[in-house]
Write a protein that holds these residues in place. Sequence first.
Motif, short mmCIF file in Angstrom:
data_model
loop_
_atom_site.label_atom_id
_atom_site.label_comp_id
_atom_site.label_asym_id
_atom_site.label_seq_id
_atom_site.Cartn_x
_atom_site.Cartn_y
_atom_site.Cartn_z
N ALA A 140 0.81 -1.22 0.00
CA ALA A 140 0.00 0.00 0.00
C ALA A 140 0.84 1.27 0.00
N SER A 141 2.03 1.20 0.58
CA SER A 141 2.88 2.40 0.63
C SER A 141 3.44 2.77 -0.73
N ASP A 142 3.35 1.86 -1.71
CA ASP A 142 3.86 2.13 -3.06
C ASP A 142 2.86 2.89 -3.93
N ILE A 143 1.64 3.03 -3.45
CA ILE A 143 0.59 3.67 -4.26
C ILE A 143 0.91 5.15 -4.46
N SER A 144 0.70 5.62 -5.67
CA SER A 144 1.01 7.01 -6.02
C SER A 144 0.06 7.48 -7.10
N ARG A 145 0.15 8.75 -7.45
CA ARG A 145 -0.67 9.27 -8.54
C ARG A 145 -0.30 8.63 -9.87
N LYS A 146 0.99 8.34 -10.06
CA LYS A 146 1.42 7.67 -11.29
C LYS A 146 0.83 6.25 -11.37
N ALA A 147 0.68 5.60 -10.21
CA ALA A 147 0.05 4.28 -10.19
C ALA A 147 -1.42 4.39 -10.58
N ASP A 148 -2.10 5.46 -10.15
CA ASP A 148 -3.48 5.71 -10.59
C ASP A 148 -3.57 5.83 -12.10
N VAL A 149 -2.60 6.50 -12.71
CA VAL A 149 -2.61 6.69 -14.16
C VAL A 149 -2.55 5.33 -14.86
N PHE A 150 -1.71 4.42 -14.36
CA PHE A 150 -1.64 3.07 -14.94
C PHE A 150 -3.00 2.38 -14.83
N SER A 151 -3.61 2.43 -13.65
CA SER A 151 -4.91 1.78 -13.44
C SER A 151 -5.96 2.36 -14.38
N PHE A 152 -5.94 3.67 -14.57
CA PHE A 152 -6.88 4.30 -15.48
C PHE A 152 -6.65 3.81 -16.91
N GLY A 153 -5.38 3.63 -17.28
CA GLY A 153 -5.08 3.10 -18.61
C GLY A 153 -5.68 1.73 -18.83
N VAL A 154 -5.70 0.90 -17.77
CA VAL A 154 -6.32 -0.43 -17.87
C VAL A 154 -7.82 -0.29 -18.10
N ILE A 155 -8.46 0.66 -17.42
CA ILE A 155 -9.90 0.90 -17.63
C ILE A 155 -10.16 1.31 -19.08
N LEU A 156 -9.30 2.18 -19.63
CA LEU A 156 -9.45 2.57 -21.04
C LEU A 156 -9.37 1.34 -21.95
N LEU A 157 -8.45 0.45 -21.66
CA LEU A 157 -8.34 -0.78 -22.46
C LEU A 157 -9.58 -1.66 -22.30
N GLU A 158 -10.14 -1.69 -21.11
CA GLU A 158 -11.40 -2.43 -20.91
C GLU A 158 -12.50 -1.86 -21.79
N LEU A 159 -12.61 -0.52 -21.82
CA LEU A 159 -13.63 0.13 -22.64
C LEU A 159 -13.40 -0.12 -24.12
#
Length: 596
Positions: A480-499
């Motif tokens: 959990a301590s590794d979570i960052s805004r850049k990590a959010d960007v990666f997760s959002f990219g996965v959602i875009l690929l899902e769409l």
Amino acid sequence: MGLNEELIAVVVFLLVSMGCSDLDSDREALLSFKEKADLKQTLGSSWTGNNPCTDNWDGVICNSDNRVVKLRLENRRFPGVLENGLGQLTELKVLSLKGNNLTGRIPSDLSRCRRLQKLYLNSNRLEGSIPEALLTLQDLDRVDVSNNHLSGSIPAAIGGLRKLLTLRLEMNSLTGGVPDVSNIPNLTDFNVSWNNLSGPVPSAMASRYPTAYVGNSALCGPPSFAPCPPKSRTQKPSQQIIVIIAVAVIGAFVLSFSALFFGYRYLRASSKDVDKSDTATTGTEKKEMASGDIVFVTRDAGKFQLADLLQASAELLGKGSLGSTYKALCTGGFVAVKRLVDRTGCSKKVFERRMGIVGRMTHTNLLRLRAFYFYARIEKLLVYDYMPKRSLHNVLHGNSPGTPSRLSWSKRLKISLGVARCLKFLHHQCKLPHGNIKSSNVLLTERYEARVSDFGLLPFVPSDQALEKNGYRAPECQTASDISRKADVFSFGVILLELLTGKLPAEEESSGGDQAGNSSKMDLPSWAIATVNDEWTSAVFDNAIEVSKQEQMNGLLKVAMACVTRAAEERPKMIQVVQMIEEVEAIEVSPDLSYI
């Protein structure tokens, strides 16, 4: 040996002795810190030997005189206490202990480090006030103590640190007014958001740092707060008014004494006839007060009570690592109730402070928190708006009742832009990561407008807890301590690929796995990258999407690929992502009348 040679030998001996004494002092300070802070012995054998400098102690950097000048131990998840002692490192210039789990207070003896320039203690659990003694360190240029539990007022003397470039105090419980730092010439990174500050924002700072004050509801004045109340004028009372007040006070005293005297006699006469039912009522009232009340963060007070939530018939909507979510019918309609499992076991005071902050955050695409309740240290209740279309995951992958089998391209683009704008708000205005971006946390209104849920729950996950591999986690995120805004960007990219693809973030490979029959999974970003590299771009897209949207689809695919880059520093910021998606939305497409 002549007199001069003897004198030189004595001087050399004294200098060597002083140097050894300084080295011993540095080593003693470091070992004391390790003993109190590194309770899990994560430094292990990296701090061995008698000389921190020549024996290359991890995180320790020295100068040519064998004095410690830098101590960098970031994101080590130290579970111990930060106490006085590091002040013995009198040549220290950089101290960075950010991203740990340290408790205690900011060491006041750091004021002995007269050369200290950079102080990073952010993202710990430090309490207490900001030591006034630190403000005597005139060489400080970077100070970040954000995301702790600091309290008390911000010392006004902080405006005297003329070399400051960064001052980050957000996400604490600081009170009092905003200090005037407008006379610090090169202070470009200033933030006091999400505290309990009150009063006016200094006029010289309102336009200079327009987004630095979010989450302080008691502030007033510009740039974006309610007008400050006019200052009351104090006038010297006349002699006539003083006489009137004196007479009134004496009269009140006489009446009070009389009431007390006769009241005492009455109570003595009637004390033996107290009705027993009164005692029972008092006991019930005390029990209700002890149980606590539901706290509303919107204007819903009175629409439903805690008993309504606890007694309402509930339908399970989903389960996650932080608890289960239910659909409950209360007075006024349906709500979504999350039974939050708090693995940190935070106190009621800390919980209510955190949820109060979340409740004050408003954005069109952020799911609204309506109320919360401290049920127990391990379990809490959160009440949200209920979303009839449920989640994007349900809609895309066929688990949402009454939804069409396919989602039109215009809705997919609308949803992607809504989530991106929400993350832009969290990252660039609130300066915080979401920490759990996935399609099941993207809820949908009747009009398929995105509402991002589960924001603000990251502090309830222990910093050293391993993260589940759900297909959305960035490669660098292990705990959990590794979570960052850049990590959010990666997760959002996965959602875009899902769409774009209609696929799950992690699916079993069609080859059926290895020879032993064990199935294997390929994550969606790896599959998409491999497919595009093989020049089969058209094979990436969901067959349910209209062919006429190809140019927009290609544009959004480029955005997704930029977001899921493995190197975190190469990923775009969300403010850039929003701009790119808006440009994709502006691409003209030919109408497809065959699609309904």
